[in-house]
Scaffold this active site. Structure first.
Site, PDB file in Angstrom:
ATOM      1  N   GLN A  61       1.719   2.530  -7.112  1.00 36.77           N
ATOM      2  CA  GLN A  61       1.357   1.122  -6.926  1.00 36.77           C
ATOM      3  C   GLN A  61       1.144   0.467  -8.281  1.00 36.77           C
ATOM      4  O   GLN A  61       0.879  -0.725  -8.357  1.00 36.77           O
ATOM      5  CB  GLN A  61       0.054   1.030  -6.116  1.00 36.77           C
ATOM      6  CG  GLN A  61       0.174   1.633  -4.732  1.00 36.77           C
ATOM      7  CD  GLN A  61      -1.201   1.866  -4.122  1.00 36.77           C
ATOM      8  OE1 GLN A  61      -1.812   0.955  -3.571  1.00 36.77           O
ATOM      9  NE2 GLN A  61      -1.705   3.073  -4.235  1.00 36.77           N
TER      10      GLN A  61
ATOM     11  N   GLY B 163      -6.121   8.394  -7.390  1.00 37.51           N
ATOM     12  CA  GLY B 163      -6.620   7.192  -8.069  1.00 37.51           C
ATOM     13  C   GLY B 163      -6.299   5.900  -7.360  1.00 37.51           C
ATOM     14  O   GLY B 163      -6.036   4.889  -8.012  1.00 37.51           O
TER      15      GLY B 163
ATOM     16  N   HIS C  20       4.884  -1.895  -6.270  1.00 37.29           N
ATOM     17  CA  HIS C  20       4.331  -3.225  -6.555  1.00 37.29           C
ATOM     18  C   HIS C  20       4.964  -3.870  -7.784  1.00 37.29           C
ATOM     19  O   HIS C  20       4.358  -4.729  -8.418  1.00 37.29           O
ATOM     20  CB  HIS C  20       2.807  -3.137  -6.712  1.00 37.29           C
ATOM     21  CG  HIS C  20       2.095  -2.804  -5.429  1.00 37.29           C
ATOM     22  ND1 HIS C  20       0.777  -2.414  -5.364  1.00 37.29           N
ATOM     23  CD2 HIS C  20       2.539  -2.825  -4.143  1.00 37.29           C
ATOM     24  CE1 HIS C  20       0.429  -2.201  -4.094  1.00 37.29           C
ATOM     25  NE2 HIS C  20       1.492  -2.426  -3.338  1.00 37.29           N
TER      26      HIS C  20
HETATM   27  P1  OAD Z   1      -7.961   0.033  -7.082  1.00 39.27           P
HETATM   28  O1  OAD Z   1      -8.452  -0.664  -8.307  1.00 39.27           O
HETATM   29  O2  OAD Z   1      -8.144  -0.611  -5.760  1.00 39.27           O
HETATM   30  O3  OAD Z   1      -8.671   1.455  -6.945  1.00 39.27           O
HETATM   31  C1  OAD Z   1      -8.736   2.325  -8.017  1.00 39.27           C
HETATM   32  C2  OAD Z   1      -9.220   3.666  -7.478  1.00 39.27           C
HETATM   33  O4  OAD Z   1      -9.159   4.587  -8.544  1.00 39.27           O
HETATM   34  C3  OAD Z   1     -10.673   3.667  -6.972  1.00 39.27           C
HETATM   35  O5  OAD Z   1     -10.717   4.334  -5.711  1.00 39.27           O
HETATM   36  C4  OAD Z   1     -11.415   4.482  -8.032  1.00 39.27           C
HETATM   37  O6  OAD Z   1     -12.497   5.239  -7.479  1.00 39.27           O
HETATM   38  C5  OAD Z   1     -10.323   5.388  -8.518  1.00 39.27           C
HETATM   39  N1  OAD Z   1     -10.485   5.893  -9.873  1.00 39.27           N
HETATM   40  C6  OAD Z   1     -11.084   5.295 -10.946  1.00 39.27           C
HETATM   41  N2  OAD Z   1     -10.999   6.079 -12.021  1.00 39.27           N
HETATM   42  C7  OAD Z   1     -10.324   7.205 -11.650  1.00 39.27           C
HETATM   43  C8  OAD Z   1      -9.905   8.382 -12.322  1.00 39.27           C
HETATM   44  N3  OAD Z   1     -10.159   8.580 -13.623  1.00 39.27           N
HETATM   45  N4  OAD Z   1      -9.231   9.319 -11.607  1.00 39.27           N
HETATM   46  C9  OAD Z   1      -8.958   9.134 -10.290  1.00 39.27           C
HETATM   47  N5  OAD Z   1      -9.325   8.035  -9.619  1.00 39.27           N
HETATM   48  C10 OAD Z   1      -9.997   7.081 -10.277  1.00 39.27           C
HETATM   49  O7  OAD Z   1      -6.452   0.375  -7.370  1.00 39.27           O
HETATM   50  P2  OAD Z   1      -5.260   0.616  -6.352  1.00 39.27           P
HETATM   51  O8  OAD Z   1      -5.703   1.477  -5.221  1.00 39.27           O
HETATM   52  O9  OAD Z   1      -4.117   1.034  -7.175  1.00 39.27           O
HETATM   53  O10 OAD Z   1      -1.799  -4.590  -5.814  1.00 39.27           O
HETATM   54  O11 OAD Z   1      -5.016  -0.828  -5.819  1.00 39.27           O
HETATM   55  C11 OAD Z   1      -3.955  -1.005  -4.950  1.00 39.27           C
HETATM   56  C12 OAD Z   1      -3.346  -2.353  -5.175  1.00 39.27           C
HETATM   57  O12 OAD Z   1      -4.336  -3.367  -5.023  1.00 39.27           O
HETATM   58  C13 OAD Z   1      -2.804  -2.589  -6.595  1.00 39.27           C
HETATM   59  O13 OAD Z   1      -1.502  -2.098  -6.769  1.00 39.27           O
HETATM   60  C14 OAD Z   1      -2.823  -4.071  -6.669  1.00 39.27           C
HETATM   61  C15 OAD Z   1      -4.162  -4.303  -6.061  1.00 39.27           C
HETATM   62  O14 OAD Z   1      -4.974  -5.278  -6.182  1.00 39.27           O
HETATM   63  C16 OAD Z   1      -1.206  -5.739  -6.083  1.00 39.27           C
HETATM   64  O15 OAD Z   1      -1.430  -6.367  -7.102  1.00 39.27           O
HETATM   65  C17 OAD Z   1      -0.263  -6.160  -5.003  1.00 39.27           C
END
Ligand code: OAD
Length: 255
Positions: free
Chosen positions: A102, A196, A120
């Site tokens: 993503q 992540g 994305h």
């Molecule tokens: P998020 O910002 O929603 O979530 C990030 C996740 O990474 C959280 O669950 C954290 O707990 C976790 N995290 C943080 N540090 C980490 C680490 N070192 N190792 C493992 N995990 C860690 O990001 P996405 O799930 O990618 O879409 O968000 C999905 C989509 O929502 C994005 O692609 C974007 C968005 O807003 C669009 O822009 C369409």
């Protein structure tokens, strides 16, 4: 030293097809903020999701273009971390491995992953909002001050329209071919890693459910609970840059 269940190690050793679904947390240890992190500087009063919509771009193109250029500048200064590297290393240890991301950065590619499906879009592939012609950035990285700044979007050389970031915004459809491929990969894999990602944004968040419905083993790697715990076979709590290299070592060090 992390300990992993022997059943997980055996399952991974036997896996023919692995899919690694990644989200912003995979790049956070490279220094790129996730979407749930609080913004600073010019954008401190915004939520990242407020800036990631076609309506936000229509209302204030300079604000939205400036935000994406700030992120692109940041990405260009960052390096792949040990999570990206472990995923790239895994592809040479199993018969078939694909990354479905993503993320709009290119850190998987820079780490050496060969098959990366971007759901994305990409910060590096802007296009005209009107005629969809690709826009080619000047070679130099954007010289953005720490907090970023408003910037007028470039003008399309084909039609004079406004260039927009090459990312998928809320309310927009995913690139059809990439989404079809991601669904095929999820339904045909033996193991799906969800790394992540907050698992909140659909349709990407459906992929672990698709894999689970086809009896794949689903493994989450995240320091925090996301709600996906009820679906996964293994919930490996921790940072991806720590857990993934340890897992690769535990499973394949002797092979
Ligand atoms: P998020 O910002 O929603 O979530 C990030 C996740 O990474 C959280 O669950 C954290 O707990 C976790 N995290 C943080 N540090 C980490 C680490 N070192 N190792 C493992 N995990 C860690 O990001 P996405 O799930 O990618 O879409 O968000 C999905 C989509 O929502 C994005 O692609 C974007 C968005 O807003 C669009 O822009 C369409």
């Amino acid at each position: 030293m992390l300990n992993f269940e022997q059943r997980l190690i055996d399952r991974l050793r036997a896996a023919q097809r692995i899919v690694v679904l990644t989200g912003a947390g995979t790049s956070s240890e490279s220094g790129i903020p996730t979407f749930r992190d609080v913004l600073t500087g010019l954008w401190e009063n915004f939520d990242a999701q407020q800036l990631a919509t076609p309506q936000a771009f229509d209302a204030d193109p300079e604000m939205v273009w400036g935000w994406y250029e700030w992120r692109r500048g940041l990405v260009m200064q960052c390096l792949p971390n040990s999570a990206h590297q472990a995923i790239a290393a895994m592809q040479d240890l199993v018969p078939d491995l694909s990354v479905v991301t993503q993320n709009v950065d290119d850190l998987h590619e820079r780490a050496g992953s060969r098959d990366v499906v971007h759901l994305h879009g990409s910060l590096h592939e802007p296009r005209c909002r009107d005629c969809a012609a690709p826009y080619v950035f000047p070679a130099a990285a954007p010289d953005e001050p720490g907090g970023g700044r408003r910037l007028p979007p470039p003008v399309c050389t084909e039609c004079g329209g406004m260039v927009r970031p090459g990312v998928v915004w809320f309310g927009e459809s995913l690139p059809v071919d990439n989404w079809l491929r991601a669904q095929e990969l999820a339904s045909g894999c033996d193991v799906l890693f969800s790394v992540g990602t907050s698992s909140l944004v659909y349709p990407a968040a459906n992929l672990p459910h698709i894999a689970r419905a086809e009896n794949a083993c689903v493994v989450q790697i995240n320091p925090q609970a996301t709600g996906l715990e009820t679906v996964v076979d293994y919930d490996l709590q921790g940072k991806a840059g720590h857990v993934l290299p340890a897992l690769v070592q535990a499973v394949w060090a002797d092979t």
